[in-house]
Design a protein around this motif. Structure first.
Motif, mmCIF file in Angstrom:
data_model
loop_
_atom_site.group_PDB
_atom_site.id
_atom_site.type_symbol
_atom_site.label_atom_id
_atom_site.label_comp_id
_atom_site.label_asym_id
_atom_site.label_seq_id
_atom_site.Cartn_x
_atom_site.Cartn_y
_atom_site.Cartn_z
ATOM 1 N N ALA A 95 39.700 35.666 22.278
ATOM 2 C CA ALA A 95 40.583 36.600 21.583
ATOM 3 C C ALA A 95 41.155 35.959 20.324
ATOM 4 O O ALA A 95 41.239 36.593 19.272
ATOM 5 N N GLY A 96 41.536 34.695 20.440
ATOM 6 C CA GLY A 96 42.031 33.981 19.265
ATOM 7 C C GLY A 96 40.949 33.787 18.228
ATOM 8 O O GLY A 96 41.180 33.977 17.028
ATOM 9 N N MET A 97 39.754 33.409 18.668
ATOM 10 C CA MET A 97 38.655 33.202 17.734
ATOM 11 C C MET A 97 38.300 34.496 17.007
ATOM 12 O O MET A 97 37.895 34.475 15.834
ATOM 13 N N SER A 98 38.465 35.637 17.678
ATOM 14 C CA SER A 98 38.161 36.937 17.069
ATOM 15 C C SER A 98 39.282 37.436 16.182
ATOM 16 O O SER A 98 39.213 38.558 15.677
ATOM 17 N N ARG A 99 40.326 36.618 16.032
ATOM 18 C CA ARG A 99 41.447 36.911 15.134
ATOM 19 C C ARG A 99 42.241 38.139 15.566
ATOM 20 O O ARG A 99 42.827 38.850 14.732
ATOM 21 N N ILE A 100 42.268 38.394 16.871
ATOM 22 C CA ILE A 100 43.161 39.440 17.370
ATOM 23 C C ILE A 100 44.600 39.017 17.098
ATOM 24 O O ILE A 100 44.960 37.857 17.265
ATOM 25 N N GLY A 101 45.427 39.956 16.684
ATOM 26 C CA GLY A 101 46.805 39.636 16.343
ATOM 27 C C GLY A 101 47.577 39.005 17.491
ATOM 28 O O GLY A 101 47.300 39.292 18.663
ATOM 29 N N TRP A 102 48.562 38.172 17.141
ATOM 30 C CA TRP A 102 49.320 37.450 18.163
ATOM 31 C C TRP A 102 50.017 38.407 19.112
ATOM 32 O O TRP A 102 49.972 38.213 20.333
ATOM 33 N N VAL A 103 50.652 39.444 18.586
ATOM 34 C CA VAL A 103 51.377 40.402 19.435
ATOM 35 C C VAL A 103 50.401 41.158 20.328
ATOM 36 O O VAL A 103 50.660 41.362 21.524
ATOM 37 N N ARG A 104 49.274 41.552 19.778
ATOM 38 C CA ARG A 104 48.280 42.291 20.552
ATOM 39 C C ARG A 104 47.718 41.443 21.693
ATOM 40 O O ARG A 104 47.342 41.982 22.738
ATOM 41 N N ALA A 105 47.671 40.143 21.505
ATOM 42 C CA ALA A 105 47.218 39.252 22.575
ATOM 43 C C ALA A 105 48.339 38.936 23.553
ATOM 44 O O ALA A 105 48.126 38.895 24.773
ATOM 45 N N ALA A 106 49.543 38.702 23.042
ATOM 46 C CA ALA A 106 50.649 38.260 23.889
ATOM 47 C C ALA A 106 51.122 39.342 24.853
ATOM 48 O O ALA A 106 51.466 39.047 26.007
ATOM 49 N N LEU A 107 51.157 40.599 24.413
ATOM 50 C CA LEU A 107 51.685 41.669 25.262
ATOM 51 C C LEU A 107 50.884 41.858 26.557
ATOM 52 O O LEU A 107 51.471 41.855 27.648
ATOM 53 N N PRO A 108 49.562 42.034 26.495
ATOM 54 C CA PRO A 108 48.831 42.189 27.764
ATOM 55 C C PRO A 108 48.875 40.944 28.636
ATOM 56 O O PRO A 108 48.895 41.051 29.870
ATOM 57 N N ILE A 109 48.900 39.763 28.013
ATOM 58 C CA ILE A 109 49.031 38.532 28.796
ATOM 59 C C ILE A 109 50.354 38.522 29.544
ATOM 60 O O ILE A 109 50.415 38.243 30.749
ATOM 61 N N ALA A 110 51.437 38.829 28.833
ATOM 62 C CA ALA A 110 52.766 38.784 29.440
ATOM 63 C C ALA A 110 52.927 39.841 30.530
ATOM 64 O O ALA A 110 53.469 39.561 31.607
ATOM 65 N N ILE A 111 52.445 41.056 30.282
ATOM 66 C CA ILE A 111 52.608 42.140 31.265
ATOM 67 C C ILE A 111 51.787 41.871 32.519
ATOM 68 O O ILE A 111 52.289 41.988 33.650
ATOM 69 N N ALA A 112 50.522 41.489 32.335
ATOM 70 C CA ALA A 112 49.657 41.241 33.499
ATOM 71 C C ALA A 112 50.164 40.053 34.311
ATOM 72 O O ALA A 112 50.176 40.096 35.551
ATOM 73 N N SER A 113 50.580 38.987 33.635
ATOM 74 C CA SER A 113 51.096 37.812 34.343
ATOM 75 C C SER A 113 52.378 38.146 35.097
ATOM 76 O O SER A 113 52.598 37.651 36.211
ATOM 77 N N ALA A 114 53.233 38.979 34.500
ATOM 78 C CA ALA A 114 54.463 39.381 35.181
ATOM 79 C C ALA A 114 54.156 40.175 36.441
ATOM 80 O O ALA A 114 54.766 39.957 37.499
ATOM 81 N N LEU A 115 53.208 41.092 36.355
ATOM 82 C CA LEU A 115 52.844 41.900 37.517
ATOM 83 C C LEU A 115 52.267 41.029 38.635
ATOM 84 O O LEU A 115 52.660 41.147 39.805
ATOM 85 N N TRP A 116 51.332 40.155 38.268
ATOM 86 C CA TRP A 116 50.648 39.363 39.280
ATOM 87 C C TRP A 116 51.584 38.339 39.924
ATOM 88 O O TRP A 116 51.709 38.277 41.147
ATOM 89 N N TYR A 117 52.247 37.549 39.096
ATOM 90 C CA TYR A 117 53.090 36.502 39.665
ATOM 91 C C TYR A 117 54.380 37.056 40.240
ATOM 92 O O TYR A 117 54.971 36.438 41.125
ATOM 93 N N GLY A 118 54.832 38.200 39.755
ATOM 94 C CA GLY A 118 55.965 38.851 40.404
ATOM 95 C C GLY A 118 55.626 39.207 41.839
ATOM 96 O O GLY A 118 56.428 38.981 42.755
ATOM 97 N N LEU A 119 54.417 39.759 42.047
ATOM 98 C CA LEU A 119 53.982 40.094 43.396
ATOM 99 C C LEU A 119 53.811 38.845 44.258
ATOM 100 O O LEU A 119 54.258 38.814 45.416
ATOM 101 N N VAL A 120 53.194 37.799 43.700
ATOM 102 C CA VAL A 120 52.944 36.575 44.464
ATOM 103 C C VAL A 120 54.251 35.922 44.902
ATOM 104 O O VAL A 120 54.417 35.541 46.069
ATOM 105 N N VAL A 121 55.193 35.783 43.982
ATOM 106 C CA VAL A 121 56.464 35.141 44.311
ATOM 107 C C VAL A 121 57.248 36.004 45.309
ATOM 108 O O VAL A 121 57.874 35.480 46.239
ATOM 109 N N TYR A 122 57.200 37.311 45.127
ATOM 110 C CA TYR A 122 57.894 38.200 46.059
ATOM 111 C C TYR A 122 57.334 38.051 47.471
ATOM 112 O O TYR A 122 58.096 37.971 48.453
#
Length: 206
Positions: free
Chosen positions: A122-149
């Motif tokens: 994604a970085g090599m393809s020059r996808i914008g920082w915000v466009r990359a960070a948002l799905p990473i942050a949301i998916a990680s929150a969902l997954w690790y929120g469930l795991v920790v819970y």
């Protein structure tokens, strides 16, 4: 570890969550589950465990994204990089990520192996920082929120919860391996099609 200082628990779970982005075999999910389990027994704060795991995992993924953005194109212009991906393959990947990068990044956070690879491309393809960070942050929150819970509410059922996560993880690995086979097929097919720039061909890319 129930007798360890709370800061040590945060350090351990955070380190594993960060390093898995660089070294996928690291069992970050099980460690996060165990961190939640310790929090459920009063050794740490469950929200603290979640935030440390989440922030560390997102930071690791964005570091890999930055490495891909800063050095990816340069690497694939070298002899060894050209052996892995030829210029026309890189162009197809760029087009694919610009078109569907947000969805690919989001889904990849739930799949072993792809977690470490997708942010780099994604970085090599020059996808914008915000466009990359948002799905990473949301998916990680969902997954690790469930795991920790699950870990925090495991109570005396730690073994059952751990075995359930590992069983689910095996199925996730099966899905990841199937997708890897699709990627390998695309790589082989596109590698021998240097002239293929037709409008839909890149849609088979990972």
């Amino acid at each position: 570890m129930l007798a360890f200082p709370e800061q040590v628990i945060y350090l351990v779970v955070g380190t594993f969550a960060l390093v898995e982005n660089v070294f996928p075999p690291v069992p970050a999910d099980v460690v996060a589950l165990f961190g939640g389990f310790l929090a459920g027994h009063g050794a740490a704060n469950a929200w603290g465990v979640f935030l440390v795991v989440w922030i560390s995992n997102v930071a690791g993924a964005l570091f890999v994204y930055w490495v891909g953005r800063a050095y990816g194109a340069r690497f694939f212009a070298t002899h060894w990089g050209g052996y892995l991906l030829r210029p026309h393959q890189v162009r197809k990947l760029d087009a694919f990520y610009r078109q569907r990068g947000t969805v690919v990044i989001f889904v990849s956070r739930f799949l072993p192996m792809f977690r470490a690879v997708v942010p780099a491309f994604a970085g090599m393809s020059r996808i914008g920082w915000v466009r990359a960070a948002l799905p990473i942050a949301i998916a990680s929150a969902l997954w690790y929120g469930l795991v920790v819970y699950l870990g925090a509410t495991a109570g005396r059922n730690w073994d059952a919860i751990r075995q359930g996560l590992e069983s689910a993880g095996r199925w996730v690995y099966v899905v990841a391996l199937l997708l890897l086979a699709v990627v390998a097929r695309w790589w082989w097919k596109s590698r021998h099609d240097a002239g293929g720039e037709a409008a839909g061909e890149w849609e088979e890319a990972p």
